[in-house]
Design a protein around this motif. Structure first.
Motif, short mmCIF file in Angstrom:
data_model
loop_
_atom_site.label_atom_id
_atom_site.label_comp_id
_atom_site.label_asym_id
_atom_site.label_seq_id
_atom_site.Cartn_x
_atom_site.Cartn_y
_atom_site.Cartn_z
N GLY A 136 0.80 -1.21 0.00
CA GLY A 136 0.00 0.00 0.00
C GLY A 136 0.84 1.26 0.00
O GLY A 136 2.07 1.22 -0.08
N SER A 137 0.16 2.40 0.12
CA SER A 137 0.82 3.71 0.05
C SER A 137 0.36 4.62 1.16
O SER A 137 -0.77 4.51 1.66
N LEU A 138 1.24 5.55 1.55
CA LEU A 138 0.93 6.61 2.49
C LEU A 138 1.68 7.86 2.07
O LEU A 138 2.75 7.76 1.45
N ARG A 139 1.15 9.02 2.40
CA ARG A 139 1.86 10.27 2.20
C ARG A 139 2.00 11.00 3.52
O ARG A 139 1.00 11.33 4.16
N LEU A 140 3.24 11.24 3.93
CA LEU A 140 3.52 11.99 5.14
C LEU A 140 3.70 13.46 4.81
O LEU A 140 4.22 13.81 3.74
N SER A 141 3.27 14.32 5.73
CA SER A 141 3.44 15.75 5.58
C SER A 141 4.19 16.31 6.77
O SER A 141 4.07 15.80 7.89
N CYS A 142 4.96 17.35 6.55
CA CYS A 142 5.69 18.05 7.61
C CYS A 142 5.44 19.54 7.43
O CYS A 142 5.90 20.14 6.46
N ALA A 143 4.70 20.12 8.37
CA ALA A 143 4.39 21.54 8.33
C ALA A 143 5.39 22.30 9.20
O ALA A 143 5.61 21.95 10.35
N ALA A 144 5.99 23.35 8.64
CA ALA A 144 7.02 24.13 9.33
C ALA A 144 6.53 25.53 9.63
O ALA A 144 5.78 26.13 8.85
N SER A 145 6.96 26.06 10.76
CA SER A 145 6.63 27.43 11.14
C SER A 145 7.68 28.39 10.61
O SER A 145 8.76 27.99 10.15
N GLY A 146 7.38 29.68 10.68
CA GLY A 146 8.33 30.70 10.32
C GLY A 146 8.29 31.10 8.86
O GLY A 146 7.77 30.38 8.01
N ARG A 147 8.89 32.25 8.59
CA ARG A 147 8.90 32.78 7.23
C ARG A 147 10.18 32.48 6.48
O ARG A 147 10.33 32.90 5.34
N ARG B 221 10.83 3.75 -4.52
CA ARG B 221 9.54 3.57 -3.87
C ARG B 221 9.04 4.85 -3.20
O ARG B 221 7.83 5.10 -3.18
N PHE B 222 9.95 5.64 -2.63
CA PHE B 222 9.59 6.86 -1.91
C PHE B 222 9.98 8.08 -2.74
O PHE B 222 10.96 8.06 -3.49
N THR B 223 9.23 9.17 -2.55
CA THR B 223 9.53 10.44 -3.20
C THR B 223 9.41 11.57 -2.20
O THR B 223 8.37 11.72 -1.56
N ILE B 224 10.48 12.36 -2.06
CA ILE B 224 10.44 13.54 -1.21
C ILE B 224 10.19 14.77 -2.08
O ILE B 224 10.72 14.87 -3.19
N SER B 225 9.36 15.68 -1.60
CA SER B 225 9.06 16.90 -2.33
C SER B 225 8.75 18.01 -1.34
O SER B 225 8.58 17.76 -0.14
N ARG B 226 8.70 19.24 -1.82
CA ARG B 226 8.38 20.36 -0.94
C ARG B 226 7.60 21.42 -1.69
O ARG B 226 7.72 21.58 -2.91
N ASP B 227 6.79 22.15 -0.93
CA ASP B 227 6.03 23.28 -1.45
C ASP B 227 6.36 24.45 -0.53
O ASP B 227 5.77 24.59 0.54
N ASN B 228 7.31 25.28 -0.95
CA ASN B 228 7.77 26.37 -0.09
C ASN B 228 6.67 27.41 0.17
O ASN B 228 6.68 28.07 1.21
N ALA B 229 5.75 27.56 -0.76
CA ALA B 229 4.64 28.49 -0.57
C ALA B 229 3.73 28.06 0.57
O ALA B 229 3.06 28.88 1.18
N ASN C 109 4.98 26.06 3.14
CA ASN C 109 5.87 25.69 4.26
C ASN C 109 5.73 24.22 4.62
O ASN C 109 5.66 23.85 5.80
N THR C 110 5.70 23.36 3.60
CA THR C 110 5.43 21.95 3.82
C THR C 110 6.36 21.07 3.00
O THR C 110 6.66 21.37 1.84
N VAL C 111 6.82 19.98 3.62
CA VAL C 111 7.61 18.94 2.97
C VAL C 111 6.80 17.65 3.01
O VAL C 111 6.13 17.36 4.01
N TYR C 112 6.87 16.86 1.94
CA TYR C 112 6.10 15.63 1.83
C TYR C 112 7.01 14.43 1.63
O TYR C 112 8.12 14.55 1.10
N LEU C 113 6.52 13.27 2.03
CA LEU C 113 7.17 12.01 1.72
C LEU C 113 6.10 11.06 1.21
O LEU C 113 5.29 10.56 1.99
N GLN C 114 6.08 10.84 -0.10
CA GLN C 114 5.16 9.88 -0.71
C GLN C 114 5.79 8.50 -0.64
O GLN C 114 6.89 8.29 -1.17
N MET C 115 5.11 7.55 -0.01
CA MET C 115 5.64 6.21 0.19
C MET C 115 4.75 5.22 -0.54
O MET C 115 3.57 5.07 -0.20
#
Length: 124
Positions: free
Chosen positions: A16-27, A67-75, A77-83
């Motif tokens: 199966g698959s999961l997507r992890l998210s990491c939300a960051a504070s600050g500018r 199998r895994f993909t790391i990505s980020r959306d700076n707008a 403030n989030t980094v993802y890990l698609q597994m």
């Protein structure tokens, strides 16, 4: 200080698959390189994937490459890990981490800020 909050973990069947998210504070998020690490019971915390501040360079541990993909959306403030194609040996607590780009290397382990972790469990 940078505050990091992971989400998206859970229980999933092998394959199966999961997507992890990491939300960051600050500018200043866009100036940090980011990494995903994981730690299984009785094991040392190990690198999973890292990404530069612009997203131009990515690094993957051999066990997750393809199998895994790391990505980020700076707008956002989030980094993802698609597994994808998850295996029981992927079971661990997954941590998000941040470091200033001046001290970053693709396979480095020295990060300045860490999240609290999110549990991923893969059943056979």
């Amino acid at each position: 200080q940078v505050q990091l909050v992971e989400s998206g973990g859970g229980l999933v069947q092998a394959g199966g698959s999961l997507r992890l998210s990491c939300a960051a504070s600050g500018r200043t998020f866009s100036s940090y390189a980011m990494g995903w690490f994981r730690q299984a019971p009785g094991k040392e915390r190990g690198i999973v994937a890292t990404i530069t501040s612009s997203g131009g360079t990515r690094y993957y541990a051999g066990s997750v490459k393809g199998r895994f993909t790391i990505s980020r959306d700076n707008a956002k403030n989030t980094v993802y890990l698609q597994m994808n194609d998850l295996k029981p040996e992927d079971t661990a607590v997954y941590y998000c981490a941040a470091t200033k780009e001046s001290s970053w290397s693709p396979s480095g382990r020295n990060y300045d800020y860490w999240g609290q972790g999110t549990q991923v469990t893969v059943s056979s």
